[in-house]
Motif scaffolding. Sequence first.
Motif, PDB file in Angstrom:
ATOM      1  N   MET A   1       0.783  -1.304   0.056  1.00  0.00           N
ATOM      2  CA  MET A   1       0.030  -0.025   0.106  1.00  0.00           C
ATOM      3  C   MET A   1       1.208   1.069  -0.048  1.00  0.00           C
ATOM      4  N   ILE A   2       0.442   2.265  -0.705  1.00  0.00           N
ATOM      5  CA  ILE A   2       1.214   3.417  -0.796  1.00  0.00           C
ATOM      6  C   ILE A   2       0.203   4.501  -0.667  1.00  0.00           C
ATOM      7  N   ILE A   3       0.736   5.446   0.341  1.00  0.00           N
ATOM      8  CA  ILE A   3      -0.103   6.904   0.638  1.00  0.00           C
ATOM      9  C   ILE A   3       0.606   7.970   0.164  1.00  0.00           C
ATOM     10  N   VAL A   4      -0.343   8.482  -0.623  1.00  0.00           N
ATOM     11  CA  VAL A   4       0.163   9.838  -1.299  1.00  0.00           C
ATOM     12  C   VAL A   4      -0.318  10.899  -0.682  1.00  0.00           C
ATOM     13  N   ALA A   5       0.680  11.713  -0.115  1.00  0.00           N
ATOM     14  CA  ALA A   5       0.343  12.882   0.888  1.00  0.00           C
ATOM     15  C   ALA A   5      -0.094  14.251  -0.209  1.00  0.00           C
ATOM     16  N   THR A   6      -0.617  15.048   0.387  1.00  0.00           N
ATOM     17  CA  THR A   6      -0.892  16.227   0.022  1.00  0.00           C
ATOM     18  C   THR A   6       0.037  17.055  -0.082  1.00  0.00           C
ATOM     19  N   LYS A   7      -0.118  17.997  -1.170  1.00  0.00           N
ATOM     20  CA  LYS A   7       1.361  18.851  -1.691  1.00  0.00           C
ATOM     21  C   LYS A   7       1.841  19.720  -0.314  1.00  0.00           C
ATOM     22  N   ASP A   8       0.897  20.065   0.699  1.00  0.00           N
ATOM     23  CA  ASP A   8       1.350  20.886   1.633  1.00  0.00           C
ATOM     24  C   ASP A   8       1.483  19.932   3.172  1.00  0.00           C
ATOM     25  N   ILE A   9       1.794  18.940   2.790  1.00  0.00           N
ATOM     26  CA  ILE A   9       1.917  18.116   4.011  1.00  0.00           C
ATOM     27  C   ILE A   9       3.042  18.624   4.879  1.00  0.00           C
ATOM     28  N   THR A  10       2.899  18.644   6.246  1.00  0.00           N
ATOM     29  CA  THR A  10       4.101  18.860   7.209  1.00  0.00           C
ATOM     30  C   THR A  10       4.864  17.812   7.548  1.00  0.00           C
ATOM     31  N   THR A  11       5.852  17.951   8.272  1.00  0.00           N
ATOM     32  CA  THR A  11       6.512  16.963   8.740  1.00  0.00           C
ATOM     33  C   THR A  11       6.083  16.391   9.899  1.00  0.00           C
ATOM     34  N   GLY A  58      -3.177  15.353   5.917  1.00  0.00           N
ATOM     35  CA  GLY A  58      -2.138  15.136   4.974  1.00  0.00           C
ATOM     36  C   GLY A  58      -2.075  14.138   4.125  1.00  0.00           C
ATOM     37  N   ILE A  59      -3.423  13.211   4.072  1.00  0.00           N
ATOM     38  CA  ILE A  59      -3.162  12.109   3.101  1.00  0.00           C
ATOM     39  C   ILE A  59      -4.140  12.502   1.884  1.00  0.00           C
ATOM     40  N   ASP A  60      -3.830  12.561   0.561  1.00  0.00           N
ATOM     41  CA  ASP A  60      -4.523  12.690  -0.394  1.00  0.00           C
ATOM     42  C   ASP A  60      -5.213  11.464  -0.964  1.00  0.00           C
ATOM     43  N   SER A  61      -4.351  10.220  -1.008  1.00  0.00           N
ATOM     44  CA  SER A  61      -4.987   9.232  -1.796  1.00  0.00           C
ATOM     45  C   SER A  61      -4.301   7.875  -1.047  1.00  0.00           C
ATOM     46  N   VAL A  62      -4.803   6.810  -1.210  1.00  0.00           N
ATOM     47  CA  VAL A  62      -4.180   5.671  -1.024  1.00  0.00           C
ATOM     48  C   VAL A  62      -4.348   4.425  -2.222  1.00  0.00           C
ATOM     49  N   HIS A  63      -3.295   3.896  -2.564  1.00  0.00           N
ATOM     50  CA  HIS A  63      -3.388   2.910  -3.444  1.00  0.00           C
ATOM     51  C   HIS A  63      -2.631   1.617  -3.224  1.00  0.00           C
TER      52      HIS A  63
END
Length: 338
Positions: A1-11, A58-63
């Motif tokens: 599984m990969i989690i694609v983060a939002t562009k503005d995700i913080t540490t 912070g999570i945009d999508s999950v694949h």
Amino acid sequence: MIIVATKDITTEQIDHIRERVEAIGLRTHVSRGESRTIIGCIGDEARLAHLPLLSIPGIDSVHPVMRPYKLAARDFAADRTSTVRVGNRTFGGTVCPVAAGPCSVEGGGMMAETGRAVAGAGASLLRGGAFKPRTSPYSFDGLKEDGLRILAEVREQTGLPIVTEVLDPRDAELVAGYADMLQVGARNMQNFALLREVGQLQRPVLLKRGMSATLKDFLLAAEYIMSRGNMQVVLCERGIRTFGGEMRNTFDLAAIPWLKMETHLPVIADPSHAGGRRDLVAPLSFAALAAGADGLIVEVHPDPASALSDGDQSLTFGEFADLMGGLGVFAEAAGRTL
């Protein structure tokens, strides 16, 4: 599984996501690219079914990653490609490094002579076997630690990083103490104890395809190394055994673009073992770069006729210089430089 983060995700958000995933028994790996950040989840993905991932900031999508080799899959890298740095050289970028040197380290004088010659012709790394796997138990099998010391001395003289083979898990730390890059040879591609051991060492690994291995087998071998935490893997196509006897191996040229589409790892070629004859090294090298290879590893010896191993496929210094002079056109056609 990969989690694609939002562009503005913080540490802080990345850390929180990793904590949530790891709390249910999976491991995570963060890959940051120019345009996106992904968090890979490694383990039993069924456990993620009860974690409301899309509701976590912070999570945009999950694949899902459907391939059996999760870490090696192309989707696992944020930029779809990875680079591996060896000394001050890089595999997987716009430059195609060439590693050159003899099959076996035979002595200090011949290695120093070879190092100077290949460096002068434009090689990026020095190769040489201190521990050698031989089909016959009576053949020369290397100088062991003395050979490693010689390689380290030549590195000091030439500035070339060294790549050398490790055969036994018990020797992995010893070899890593001298080498800039550890080679796992074709005969050991499925030596799982060795793969796990080099996976625990923070040294780049050059993994050669087994002589009878499918490409799936090859990538799963890389997965063994990466699953232990070492993501610095370079794949090497070196030919496979088929029904033909005219050449030492059959060079699987199609494997190079297939691997480049399937994995984010750098892919290089070994034309010396692929053909087994010095007159085939240049054309196979040209074909490999044209097919998209990220580099080459070539056998070179000061006197191939007297080589203790692989003399038939080793280039002389002059032949290697000619090869390097001819490679530039093919690298340029593939959008690369040497």
